[in-house]
Design a protein around this motif. Structure first.
Motif, PDB file in Angstrom:
ATOM      1  N   LEU A 198      11.126   0.895  -4.926  1.00  0.00           N
ATOM      2  CA  LEU A 198       9.697   1.105  -5.164  1.00  0.00           C
ATOM      3  C   LEU A 198       8.831  -0.009  -4.584  1.00  0.00           C
ATOM      4  O   LEU A 198       7.604   0.137  -4.521  1.00  0.00           O
ATOM      5  N   ARG A 199       9.435  -1.110  -4.181  1.00  0.00           N
ATOM      6  CA  ARG A 199       8.747  -2.247  -3.537  1.00  0.00           C
ATOM      7  C   ARG A 199       7.460  -2.649  -4.269  1.00  0.00           C
ATOM      8  O   ARG A 199       6.360  -2.584  -3.719  1.00  0.00           O
ATOM      9  N   PRO A 200       7.591  -3.097  -5.502  1.00  0.00           N
ATOM     10  CA  PRO A 200       6.394  -3.404  -6.295  1.00  0.00           C
ATOM     11  C   PRO A 200       5.590  -4.585  -5.779  1.00  0.00           C
ATOM     12  O   PRO A 200       4.409  -4.721  -6.124  1.00  0.00           O
ATOM     13  N   TRP A 201       6.193  -5.431  -4.953  1.00  0.00           N
ATOM     14  CA  TRP A 201       5.465  -6.584  -4.417  1.00  0.00           C
ATOM     15  C   TRP A 201       4.308  -6.188  -3.507  1.00  0.00           C
ATOM     16  O   TRP A 201       3.410  -6.980  -3.245  1.00  0.00           O
ATOM     17  N   ARG A 202       4.282  -4.918  -3.054  1.00  0.00           N
ATOM     18  CA  ARG A 202       3.181  -4.475  -2.203  1.00  0.00           C
ATOM     19  C   ARG A 202       1.850  -4.488  -2.942  1.00  0.00           C
ATOM     20  O   ARG A 202       0.785  -4.587  -2.319  1.00  0.00           O
ATOM     21  N   ALA A 203       1.911  -4.362  -4.285  1.00  0.00           N
ATOM     22  CA  ALA A 203       0.681  -4.336  -5.080  1.00  0.00           C
ATOM     23  C   ALA A 203       0.256  -5.725  -5.534  1.00  0.00           C
ATOM     24  O   ALA A 203      -0.751  -5.863  -6.221  1.00  0.00           O
ATOM     25  N   ALA A 204       1.014  -6.758  -5.139  1.00  0.00           N
ATOM     26  CA  ALA A 204       0.690  -8.120  -5.577  1.00  0.00           C
ATOM     27  C   ALA A 204      -0.618  -8.586  -4.946  1.00  0.00           C
ATOM     28  O   ALA A 204      -0.923  -8.266  -3.791  1.00  0.00           O
ATOM     29  N   ARG A 205      -1.371  -9.342  -5.702  1.00  0.00           N
ATOM     30  CA  ARG A 205      -2.622  -9.876  -5.192  1.00  0.00           C
ATOM     31  C   ARG A 205      -2.353 -11.016  -4.209  1.00  0.00           C
ATOM     32  O   ARG A 205      -1.316 -11.673  -4.276  1.00  0.00           O
TER      33      ARG A 205
END
Length: 211
Positions: A18-25
């Motif tokens: 899901l690569r959640p780091w893409r939503a990191a600020r």
């Protein structure tokens, strides 16, 4: 240990996919969830720190999931298990067990129960706070504790019934902390909760006036 390893690997594969780091600020994650994450090794190793097997460790995983979302929470809990192992003197099997049953499983159950709350209950602030923050946390921790004891048995030397009572009480401790912090953040810093949105949980007339 094999079951715990399979569950942990399955959760990690899904979380990485899901690569959640893409939503990191750009400026990095909010300090609040970093502070909570850094405190979790203290929760996970409580019984070892006080040298009392009857003391049931807290989790903190559900609040981390509310703050960061499920995929990022799963990834973040891997180093929590490693730090706990170093601080509390856990072997690999016990560290893995705590990763799954204090971390991954409560967060996953809370994700599913939280989705049911969002789907079937009214969209309101108090539904999020009391439902997802408090009751879902308690249910997730009790279910996770019961599943762990059913699959792996209780702690040697402890009566299973008494240990389950301890886990029940610890679950409500987790629920109180999670519900309290969720209420504070909903009121003052809703942007710190990845699972909360004003447009979903505020009445329509107020949501329409949001920028």
């Amino acid at each position: 240990m094999t079951l715990d390893l399979l569950l942990a690997l399955a959760a990690l594969v899904v979380a990485l996919a899901l690569r959640p780091w893409r939503a990191a600020r750009a400026e990095g994650p909010p300090w609040a969830w970093l502070a909570w994450w850094s405190a979790m090794p203290l929760f996970w190793g409580t019984d070892r720190y006080v040298a009392m097997a009857v003391v049931q460790p807290l989790s903190g995983a559900v609040l981390l999931m509310l703050l960061t979302g499920w995929p990022m929470a799963v990834l973040a809990m891997v180093p929590v298990a490693g730090i706990t192992a170093l601080m509390a003197g856990l072997d690999t099997a016990e560290a893995l067990h705590r990763l799954v049953w204090l971390g991954v499983m409560p967060a996953t159950l809370a994700l599913g129960l939280g989705a049911a709350v969002r789907r079937w209950l009214p969209h309101h602030l108090f539904v999020y706070i009391l439902g997802r923050g408090f009751l879902v946390t308690a249910c997730s921790m009790v279910l996770s504790g019961a599943l762990s004891m059913w699959l792996h048995g209780g702690t040697p030397g402890l009566d299973p019934g008494e240990q389950m009572i301890g886990r029940w009480l610890a679950a409500w401790g987790d629920a109180f902390l999670t519900g309290m912090v969720a209420a504070i953040f909903v009121a003052f810093r809703p942007e710190w909760l990845a699972t909360y949105s004003d447009r979903i949980y505020l009445p329509d007339d107020r949501a329409d006036r949001l920028p």
